[in-house]
Scaffold this active site. Structure first.
Site, short mmCIF file in Angstrom:
data_model
loop_
_atom_site.label_atom_id
_atom_site.label_comp_id
_atom_site.label_asym_id
_atom_site.label_seq_id
_atom_site.Cartn_x
_atom_site.Cartn_y
_atom_site.Cartn_z
N TYR A 146 11.68 -11.41 -13.97
CA TYR A 146 10.46 -10.74 -13.49
C TYR A 146 9.23 -11.24 -14.25
CZ TYR A 146 7.40 -6.75 -12.36
OH TYR A 146 6.37 -5.94 -11.94
N HIS A 168 12.22 3.36 -13.59
CA HIS A 168 11.75 3.22 -14.96
C HIS A 168 12.08 4.51 -15.71
CE1 HIS A 168 9.27 0.02 -13.09
NE2 HIS A 168 9.48 -0.57 -14.26
N ASP A 175 17.78 -1.62 -25.29
CA ASP A 175 16.50 -1.01 -25.66
C ASP A 175 15.32 -1.73 -25.00
OD1 ASP A 175 17.09 1.14 -27.28
OD2 ASP A 175 17.00 0.00 -29.16
N GLY A 235 0.15 0.77 -5.05
CA GLY A 235 -0.63 0.54 -3.83
C GLY A 235 -1.21 1.83 -3.28
N THR A 275 -0.48 -1.60 -18.37
CA THR A 275 0.60 -1.18 -19.24
C THR A 275 1.64 -0.41 -18.41
OG1 THR A 275 0.94 -0.24 -21.43
CG2 THR A 275 -0.46 1.02 -19.94
N ASN A 276 2.71 0.12 -19.02
CA ASN A 276 3.73 0.84 -18.24
C ASN A 276 3.09 2.02 -17.49
OD1 ASN A 276 5.49 -0.84 -19.70
ND2 ASN A 276 7.08 0.72 -19.75
N GLY A 281 3.57 1.68 -1.96
CA GLY A 281 4.24 1.84 -3.26
C GLY A 281 3.45 2.75 -4.19
N LYS A 334 5.86 -13.15 -12.95
CA LYS A 334 4.53 -12.56 -13.17
C LYS A 334 3.60 -13.54 -13.90
CE LYS A 334 4.59 -8.79 -11.03
NZ LYS A 334 3.54 -8.41 -10.09
N TRP A 342 19.73 6.03 -22.44
CA TRP A 342 20.07 4.64 -22.77
C TRP A 342 19.43 4.22 -24.08
CZ3 TRP A 342 18.58 2.12 -17.45
CH2 TRP A 342 19.44 2.64 -16.46
N HIS A 357 0.81 -1.24 0.00
CA HIS A 357 0.00 0.00 0.00
C HIS A 357 0.84 1.28 0.00
CE1 HIS A 357 1.02 -0.04 4.21
NE2 HIS A 357 0.39 1.10 4.41
N SER A 384 2.15 -7.70 -15.41
CA SER A 384 2.93 -6.64 -16.04
C SER A 384 2.96 -6.88 -17.55
CB SER A 384 4.36 -6.70 -15.47
OG SER A 384 5.24 -5.99 -16.31
N SER A 385 3.10 -5.79 -18.31
CA SER A 385 3.12 -5.93 -19.77
C SER A 385 4.32 -6.74 -20.25
CB SER A 385 3.09 -4.56 -20.44
OG SER A 385 4.17 -3.78 -19.99
N CYS A 386 5.34 -6.90 -19.39
CA CYS A 386 6.50 -7.71 -19.81
C CYS A 386 6.16 -9.21 -19.83
CB CYS A 386 7.72 -7.43 -18.95
SG CYS A 386 7.53 -7.95 -17.27
N ARG A 401 6.83 3.08 -26.09
CA ARG A 401 6.17 2.65 -24.86
C ARG A 401 4.84 3.36 -24.72
NH1 ARG A 401 9.46 -0.58 -25.23
NH2 ARG A 401 11.07 -1.27 -23.80
O1 GFB Z 1 11.12 2.04 -18.30
P1 GFB Z 1 12.23 1.13 -18.66
O2 GFB Z 1 13.35 1.02 -17.69
O3 GFB Z 1 11.70 -0.34 -18.87
O4 GFB Z 1 12.87 1.57 -20.07
P2 GFB Z 1 10.95 -1.24 -19.97
C1 GFB Z 1 12.11 1.91 -21.18
C2 GFB Z 1 12.99 2.34 -22.33
O5 GFB Z 1 13.62 3.59 -21.99
C3 GFB Z 1 14.14 1.40 -22.71
C4 GFB Z 1 15.00 3.57 -22.34
O6 GFB Z 1 14.23 1.33 -24.11
C5 GFB Z 1 15.37 2.10 -22.13
O7 GFB Z 1 16.56 1.77 -22.84
N1 GFB Z 1 15.76 4.52 -21.51
C6 GFB Z 1 16.48 5.58 -21.98
C7 GFB Z 1 15.91 4.52 -20.18
N2 GFB Z 1 17.10 6.22 -20.99
C8 GFB Z 1 16.76 5.59 -19.84
C9 GFB Z 1 17.11 5.81 -18.47
O8 GFB Z 1 17.85 6.72 -18.09
N3 GFB Z 1 16.55 4.93 -17.57
C10 GFB Z 1 15.70 3.92 -17.95
N4 GFB Z 1 15.18 3.12 -17.00
N5 GFB Z 1 15.39 3.68 -19.24
C11 GFB Z 1 10.48 -2.58 -17.81
C12 GFB Z 1 10.80 -3.99 -17.38
O9 GFB Z 1 10.80 -2.56 -19.16
O10 GFB Z 1 9.11 -2.24 -17.73
C13 GFB Z 1 10.06 -4.43 -16.21
O11 GFB Z 1 12.20 -4.14 -17.25
C14 GFB Z 1 8.60 -3.99 -16.22
O12 GFB Z 1 10.14 -5.80 -16.13
C15 GFB Z 1 8.43 -2.55 -16.58
O13 GFB Z 1 7.84 -4.78 -17.11
C16 GFB Z 1 6.99 -2.14 -16.71
O14 GFB Z 1 9.62 -0.69 -20.36
O15 GFB Z 1 11.85 -1.56 -21.11
#
Ligand code: GFB
Length: 311
Positions: A139, A182, A272, A19, A167-168, A16, A143, A205, A14, A110-112, A212
């Protein structure tokens, strides 16, 4: 049929991002007996402690919003922890909930969970039809198992356990720790910091090409309540209808929001992840729910939340 508003609802996790949004939405929807436990009060990885809490608390409904979560880098670096801890948390809550006779359980996937190359927008029927994205396989595997447990308990014991796949998400109370966050909170804190410190270069990155879909967590929470009230089925259901854009376009929005006007580089040595993650939202939409929060407004609100909490 809507659930009784005096049902005792235990929101696991709750405090987070998800939550806490659920607690706000439950309150708004008139639920007047919502309970939670902090991590210090209850370690959900511990089966004995979790079962004895459920036995003494006797909730009617459990919502599993507790999970070990993180962005692409955390997932890539700690696949064992993501697999183990999520399995422990969800197993203890699903089996514990069954043992103490709860009437309904909502498990958040999760969408993953979808195959890396599933047809877009991803329909629930695509689950388990192809290989998972390697950067978050631990992960995602956990899930998928949680969903399968809900399905198995429904089949064998007649439990009303449902699975939703948001979704995200982004929004209030997000995680901003470097290495764990994220992409939205990562960019907000990176760009704000660079602007504040007068830095002239930022490195993001990957290629910037992945796409997304983002849904505000307060919308996701109202979607969950809609499902609690109106959904009872073994098949998972997407919570989506968010805003889709490329990571490159997202970077431009965050630069504008934070006032950063320096150079942006892309580190293509960093992953990516999935090329695209857009969920098909037709089933929940057909049940009469849709999101309300405009993406630009929600992003602005997230930035204000960041400033309030960390600036
Ligand atoms: O949100 P994110 O970490 O996770 O990254 P996913 C989304 C995209 O953003 C990727 C790019 O293509 C990353 O390479 N990106 C660019 C960055 N710069 C950055 C940065 O500074 N930080 C981050 N974090 N990303 C996650 C899963 O996937 O989504 C989990 O790993 C989960 O398991 C979650 O499902 C909802 O959308 O790729």
């Amino acid at each position: 049929m809507s659930l009784a508003r005096d049902s005792k609802v235990y929101v696991a996790g709750h405090q987070g991002m998800v939550g806490s949004a659920l607690c706000r939405a439950l309150n708004e929807a008139g639920f007047n007996n919502v309970v939670g436990q902090t991590r210090v009060q209850l370690d959900l990885r511990n089966q004995g402690a979790t079962e004895s809490f459920l036995k003494s608390e006797q909730p009617d409904i459990i919502i599993i919003a507790a999970a070990k979560v993180g962005g692409i880098d955390a997932n890539r670096n700690q696949p064992a922890d993501f697999l183990l801890e999520n399995q422990q948390i969800q197993t203890n809550l699903i089996h514990g909930g069954f043992k103490c006779g709860i009437t309904k359980l909502l498990y958040l996937g999760s969408s993953c969970m979808y195959p890396r190359l599933a047809d877009q927008p991803m329909k629930e029927e695509s689950l388990c039809t192809g290989a998972l994205e390697p950067t978050n396989e631990g992960y995602a595997t956990a899930k998928v198992t949680g969903w399968k447990m809900c399905q198995a308990y429904r089949q064998q014991h007649g439990c009303d356990f449902i699975t939703a796949i948001p979704t995200n998400l982004y929004g209030l109370n997000d995680h901003y720790e470097a290495g764990r966050s994220h992409v939205i909170p990562a960019l907000i804190s990176k760009y704000h910091q660079a602007k504040t410190d007068g830095e002239t270069t930022i490195t993001n990155w990957g290629t910037g090409d992945p796409r997304r879909e983002f849904l505000n967590v307060d919308d996701a929470a109202t979607g969950c309540i809609h499902l609690l009230d109106h959904y009872s089925d073994a098949q998972p259901i997407n919570i989506a209808g968010g805003f889709e854009l490329s990571i490159r376009d997202l970077n431009e929005k965050v630069a504008e929001l934070t006032g950063y006007d320096g150079e942006v580089k892309w580190d293509t040595e960093k992953p990516d992840g999935m090329p695209r993650k857009l969920l098909n939202d037709s089933r929940l939409k057909a049940m009469g729910w849709k999101p309300k929060i405009n993406f630009d407004e929600g992003l602005k609100q997230a930035y204000e939340d960041y400033l309030e909490r960390f600036s």
